[in-house]
Design a protein around this motif. Structure first.
Motif, PDB file in Angstrom:
ATOM      1  N   MET A   2      -7.384  36.208  49.597  1.00 13.57           N
ATOM      2  CA  MET A   2      -7.305  35.598  51.096  1.00 13.57           C
ATOM      3  C   MET A   2      -7.877  36.617  51.931  1.00 13.57           C
ATOM      4  SD  MET A   2      -3.775  35.030  53.017  1.00 13.57           S
ATOM      5  CE  MET A   2      -3.708  36.739  53.905  1.00 13.57           C
ATOM      6  N   ARG A  43      -6.047  43.158  50.394  1.00 13.12           N
ATOM      7  CA  ARG A  43      -5.003  42.845  49.257  1.00 13.12           C
ATOM      8  C   ARG A  43      -4.225  44.235  49.151  1.00 13.12           C
ATOM      9  NH1 ARG A  43      -5.808  38.613  49.501  1.00 13.12           N
ATOM     10  NH2 ARG A  43      -3.692  38.942  50.084  1.00 13.12           N
ATOM     11  N   VAL A  62       5.019  35.411  44.945  1.00 12.22           N
ATOM     12  CA  VAL A  62       3.748  36.069  45.272  1.00 12.22           C
ATOM     13  C   VAL A  62       2.517  35.083  45.179  1.00 12.22           C
ATOM     14  CG1 VAL A  62       2.142  37.872  44.258  1.00 12.22           C
ATOM     15  CG2 VAL A  62       4.578  38.386  44.661  1.00 12.22           C
ATOM     16  N   ASP A  63       2.535  34.527  44.080  1.00 19.41           N
ATOM     17  CA  ASP A  63       1.379  33.705  43.698  1.00 19.41           C
ATOM     18  C   ASP A  63       1.226  32.251  44.596  1.00 19.41           C
ATOM     19  OD1 ASP A  63       0.941  34.956  41.223  1.00 19.41           O
ATOM     20  OD2 ASP A  63       1.587  33.661  40.015  1.00 19.41           O
ATOM     21  N   TYR A  65       2.547  32.292  47.948  1.00 21.52           N
ATOM     22  CA  TYR A  65       2.266  32.730  49.229  1.00 21.52           C
ATOM     23  C   TYR A  65       0.757  32.987  49.386  1.00 21.52           C
ATOM     24  CZ  TYR A  65       7.009  32.754  51.086  1.00 21.52           C
ATOM     25  OH  TYR A  65       8.161  32.441  51.379  1.00 21.52           O
ATOM     26  N   ARG A  66       0.290  33.662  48.113  1.00 25.58           N
ATOM     27  CA  ARG A  66      -1.172  33.846  48.237  1.00 25.58           C
ATOM     28  C   ARG A  66      -2.055  32.893  48.113  1.00 25.58           C
ATOM     29  NH1 ARG A  66      -2.658  39.323  44.218  1.00 25.58           N
ATOM     30  NH2 ARG A  66      -4.540  38.821  45.286  1.00 25.58           N
ATOM     31  N   ASP A  70      -4.993  31.542  51.183  1.00 20.35           N
ATOM     32  CA  ASP A  70      -6.062  31.188  50.706  1.00 20.35           C
ATOM     33  C   ASP A  70      -6.528  30.049  51.273  1.00 20.35           C
ATOM     34  OD1 ASP A  70      -6.539  33.690  49.655  1.00 20.35           O
ATOM     35  OD2 ASP A  70      -6.407  32.969  47.491  1.00 20.35           O
ATOM     36  N   GLU A 182       0.994  36.300  54.088  1.00 19.60           N
ATOM     37  CA  GLU A 182       0.611  37.560  53.405  1.00 19.60           C
ATOM     38  C   GLU A 182       1.790  38.634  53.287  1.00 19.60           C
ATOM     39  OE1 GLU A 182      -3.076  40.985  52.586  1.00 19.60           O
ATOM     40  OE2 GLU A 182      -3.502  39.069  53.947  1.00 19.60           O
ATOM     41  N   TRP A 185       4.382  38.140  50.568  1.00 21.61           N
ATOM     42  CA  TRP A 185       4.003  38.426  49.074  1.00 21.61           C
ATOM     43  C   TRP A 185       4.174  39.954  49.037  1.00 21.61           C
ATOM     44  CZ3 TRP A 185       0.002  40.957  47.188  1.00 21.61           C
ATOM     45  CH2 TRP A 185      -1.240  40.699  47.689  1.00 21.61           C
TER      46      TRP A 185
END
Length: 255
Positions: A2, A43, A62-63, A65-66, A70, A182, A185
């Motif tokens: 991101m 990150r 996590v996946d 929100y990331r 992006d 960000e 997560w």
């Protein structure tokens, strides 16, 4: 990865996308395993097995929100093949955990995203945007982007970020939606669940419907992505309530 994208015009002006002067913060690395990159530009790593709750559920969050962050970046800065694989993986996980509507919104948005032009992105979300991605903008819509209430709103967010040894490094404002996603997560598994919950319930969720409605009125496909983020936040908060109920039942059962 991101990346909160800023145009050359914005860098020259030194202002955020809603015209508010950026708040410069010193980077605080701390001892929580975060990278030295400021929040919103780099990150961070999560420690395996840390924190409460199901590791599988936390990984879905996590996946998701990331990925959301992006997809809110400038389209030409995103690798289409790589992100397509992530979209399908996250959609499958969301379908199993959150529900088919959220997974469907993500898949539908991604098909539209492939055709979004840089001009459309900039007109919608960038310079003088029709839908600013700043939560405080919507919270204090009638008071102006640089009003004292909004500055207090942003200051409270900064205080929460600092509890996690995170800072913005002067690159973005704390109420910028990709910064918030960000944070959501990065902060998982850090033992500060109440702070995460506060960010969602008090600083993000109340204003998501206004952003979604604005995008719907202009016919922008980004309304699907933001509605999906809203659903994700609601599920994120709901799981805390479920844990509290289970804990109460366990206490009563041992009484």
């Amino acid at each position: 990865m991101m990346q909160v994208t800023r145009t050359k015009t914005q860098e020259a002006r030194g202002k955020s996308r809603d015209g508010t002067d950026s708040l410069t913060l010193a980077l605080s690395q701390g001892e929580r395993g975060l990278t030295a990159s400021p929040l919103g530009r780099g990150r961070a790593e999560r420690s395996e097995g840390s924190g409460e709750g199901s590791p599988e559920i936390e990984q879905v969050l996590v996946d998701a929100y990331r990925l959301a962050g992006d997809l809110l970046a400038y389209p030409e800065d995103v690798e289409t093949v790589e992100i397509e694989e992530r979209v399908e993986a996250v959609a499958r996980a969301l379908g199993e955990r959150v529900g088919g509507q959220t997974a469907g919104l993500l898949r539908s948005f991604f098909e539209d995203w492939k055709a979004i032009t840089p001009g459309e992105y900039i007109d919608t979300l960038e310079l003088s945007p029709r839908c600013p991605l700043y939560l405080g903008y919507w919270a204090f819509l009638n008071e102006g982007p640089d009003s004292p209430p909004r500055r207090r709103f942003m200051g409270r967010l900064i205080d929460i970020y600092r509890r996690f040894d995170l800072s913005l490094g002067g690159k973005e404002l704390p109420d910028f939606l990709p910064v918030v996603t960000e944070f959501l997560w990065v902060s998982l598994g850090k033992g500060e669940d109440e702070a995460r919950r506060q960010v969602i319930e008090k600083f993000a969720l109340p204003w998501m419907p206004s952003m979604v409605e604005s995008l719907e009125k202009m016919g922008s496909p980004y309304c699907k992505l933001l509605k999906g983020i809203q659903n994700l936040m609601e599920w994120d908060v709901q799981r805390y309530s479920e844990v509290e109920v289970e804990a109460s039942e366990e206490v009563l059962g041992n009484a």
